[in-house]
Design an enzyme around this catalytic site. Sequence first.
Site, PDB file in Angstrom:
ATOM      1  N   HIS A 121       0.882  -1.161   0.000  1.00 50.04           N
ATOM      2  CA  HIS A 121       0.000   0.000   0.000  1.00 50.04           C
ATOM      3  C   HIS A 121       0.927   1.221   0.000  1.00 50.04           C
ATOM      4  O   HIS A 121       2.022   1.166   0.564  1.00 50.04           O
ATOM      5  CB  HIS A 121      -0.835  -0.056   1.284  1.00 50.04           C
ATOM      6  CG  HIS A 121      -1.915   0.972   1.379  1.00 50.04           C
ATOM      7  ND1 HIS A 121      -1.654   2.287   1.660  1.00 50.04           N
ATOM      8  CD2 HIS A 121      -3.256   0.865   1.255  1.00 50.04           C
ATOM      9  CE1 HIS A 121      -2.794   2.955   1.705  1.00 50.04           C
ATOM     10  NE2 HIS A 121      -3.794   2.121   1.449  1.00 50.04           N
ATOM     11  N   ASP A 200       3.364  -4.336   7.969  1.00 44.58           N
ATOM     12  CA  ASP A 200       2.136  -3.548   7.844  1.00 44.58           C
ATOM     13  C   ASP A 200       0.979  -4.536   7.963  1.00 44.58           C
ATOM     14  O   ASP A 200       0.695  -5.285   7.027  1.00 44.58           O
ATOM     15  CB  ASP A 200       2.128  -2.817   6.501  1.00 44.58           C
ATOM     16  CG  ASP A 200       0.761  -2.223   6.167  1.00 44.58           C
ATOM     17  OD1 ASP A 200      -0.148  -2.311   7.017  1.00 44.58           O
ATOM     18  OD2 ASP A 200       0.610  -1.689   5.059  1.00 44.58           O
ATOM     19  N   GLN A 203      -4.239  -5.180   6.979  1.00 42.37           N
ATOM     20  CA  GLN A 203      -5.197  -6.161   6.439  1.00 42.37           C
ATOM     21  C   GLN A 203      -5.077  -7.512   7.148  1.00 42.37           C
ATOM     22  O   GLN A 203      -5.696  -8.489   6.736  1.00 42.37           O
ATOM     23  CB  GLN A 203      -4.965  -6.358   4.930  1.00 42.37           C
ATOM     24  CG  GLN A 203      -5.074  -5.086   4.101  1.00 42.37           C
ATOM     25  CD  GLN A 203      -6.501  -4.555   4.014  1.00 42.37           C
ATOM     26  OE1 GLN A 203      -7.462  -5.229   4.387  1.00 42.37           O
ATOM     27  NE2 GLN A 203      -6.642  -3.330   3.529  1.00 42.37           N
ATOM     28  N   LYS A 226     -10.642  -0.600   9.915  1.00 42.03           N
ATOM     29  CA  LYS A 226     -10.729  -1.802   9.090  1.00 42.03           C
ATOM     30  C   LYS A 226     -11.098  -3.020   9.926  1.00 42.03           C
ATOM     31  O   LYS A 226     -11.225  -4.120   9.416  1.00 42.03           O
ATOM     32  CB  LYS A 226      -9.399  -2.044   8.381  1.00 42.03           C
ATOM     33  CG  LYS A 226      -9.059  -0.979   7.338  1.00 42.03           C
ATOM     34  CD  LYS A 226      -7.852  -1.389   6.523  1.00 42.03           C
ATOM     35  CE  LYS A 226      -7.200  -0.239   5.802  1.00 42.03           C
ATOM     36  NZ  LYS A 226      -7.990   0.320   4.707  1.00 42.03           N
ATOM     37  N   CYS A 366      -4.556   2.274  -3.798  1.00 38.70           N
ATOM     38  CA  CYS A 366      -3.356   2.812  -3.131  1.00 38.70           C
ATOM     39  C   CYS A 366      -2.154   1.883  -3.330  1.00 38.70           C
ATOM     40  O   CYS A 366      -1.326   1.730  -2.428  1.00 38.70           O
ATOM     41  CB  CYS A 366      -3.587   3.053  -1.651  1.00 38.70           C
ATOM     42  SG  CYS A 366      -4.807   4.315  -1.332  1.00 38.70           S
TER      43      CYS A 366
END
Lengths: 408, 122
Positions: A121, A200, A203, A226, A366
């Site tokens: 991202h 990261d 998700q 999220k 993104c």
Amino acid sequence: MNISTTRKDFPILKRRINGKPIVYLDSSATSLKPQYVIDAMTKYYTTYTANVFRGIYTMSEEATAAYENARKRIAKFINAPSEKEIVFTKNTSESLNLLAYTLLPSRITKGDSVVTTIMEHHSNFVPWQQLVTKYGGTLRVWNIQKDGTLNIHDLKKLVDRKTKIVTFTAVSNVLGTITPISEIVKAVKRINPDCLVIADAAQAVPHIPVDVVAWGADAITFSGHKMLGPSGIGVLWMKEALLDILPPFLYGGDMIREVHVKDTLFNDLPHKFEAGTPFIEGAIGLGAAVEYLQKIGMDQVRRHEKEITSYAMKRLLSIPGVTMYGPKNPEIRGGVIAFRLEGVHPHDVAQILDEDNICIRVGYHCAMPLHEFLGVGATCRASFYIYTTKEDIDALVLGIKKVQKMFK
Amino acid sequence: MDIYRELILDHYKHPHNFGHLSKPTATHTLFNSACGDKITMEIQVDKKDIVTDIQFSGEGCAISQASASMLTDLVKGKTKKEILKLTSADIFSLLNTELSVSRVKCAVLPLEVLQKAVTSTV
């Protein structure tokens, strides 16, 4: 997990637009919110609105306790050894910027490198791209294989004694690829034990069981919105010893212990990194979201999404003209499917699907470097969560056929 | 659906002036990163500041492609000054369809690219 009971917890699913229900397939962008989270935030507004850490009165103490309990709950949720390691930020982007801005000045000199991947991202790409070169280092990009996965053996070429940071996504927001974090950490540390590893997990934390100790990474980042929480609250988790020696990111109220005309003594962890009045009700809302997810159980969440994803891949593959991206194996794939429809631009696909309230995301998600690498323009993306049903997928398939008919 | 009226779909499937010029006076490309449109405009300008030829290329949705196709038809033979005077209202009347907020950007992108290309020849 009972899907119909779960769906009842989300008031927005009762909404009808033009008389039709909502088919929400954009959870990778943001998740819907259960009543439990909304109530937790409303309770702060209606019964104990007060600033944290400052007041001596009951309501302020309640607010402080609720804020700190949220932190404790989040720490436990990702198996963090201490809640001092949980820093509240605005979102994943801010967490990653915090790391880039505070880590790089003292760590990067000419000849050093930072490694990221082609499927990041922008939030885990642009900060490093912009800042690493500023300090004389180079950004190395780890490409994916044809099937959308990373090849661990590539690290031998990418990481050396002068590589200071390796940062990568835990789950790709386009391809759905679940990266083997602990294996990557081990491979990196074998080559260079001093190299930091950042994941990261924007998700990942909402969708799969996360254990930061088992992962072994030095820092992870994620966003509240999220994972059923409000937008505007995010988390940075970092090993205490590392966080402790990191300089502050933002200066101001609350992050100090003593201030004198000539110097300032900074506050303890994690407050050193939380300048100014924080998003109190946001943290409380995120804490409630975590509690809600814990009640369901992250194993159940993952099981449900795997089932939906497998079903969606099967259904989409059966439509002529659909191209899907990312790993075919549901075991290493999160609940997100990027696809293209031959002869129709994704924006048109989304517009026609919207006629039936089918919400998908189109564009680069993104992740422009990834789309350039794949050699495609924009893609359509459907993404799932605990409230997604097979009927939602059926509606998507029907919608796609409608699009094809219109553009025939 | 009203927005995809026959004329727009026709321009999308069979765009006019789609391709490249052999020796363009100016070229400009813009992205709409929100939805993934990419439009390139190549123009041929003569000594009297008249756009004598124009081609566009790139990838985009039906709205942006149809807008580009119709716009290139419209501006051939117009002066740079005339082209710079065009506004989004002119595009809307070309398309003659109901555009939602998120589609306005798609519709206007080709004009934006063209005007940037025209400005760069000054």
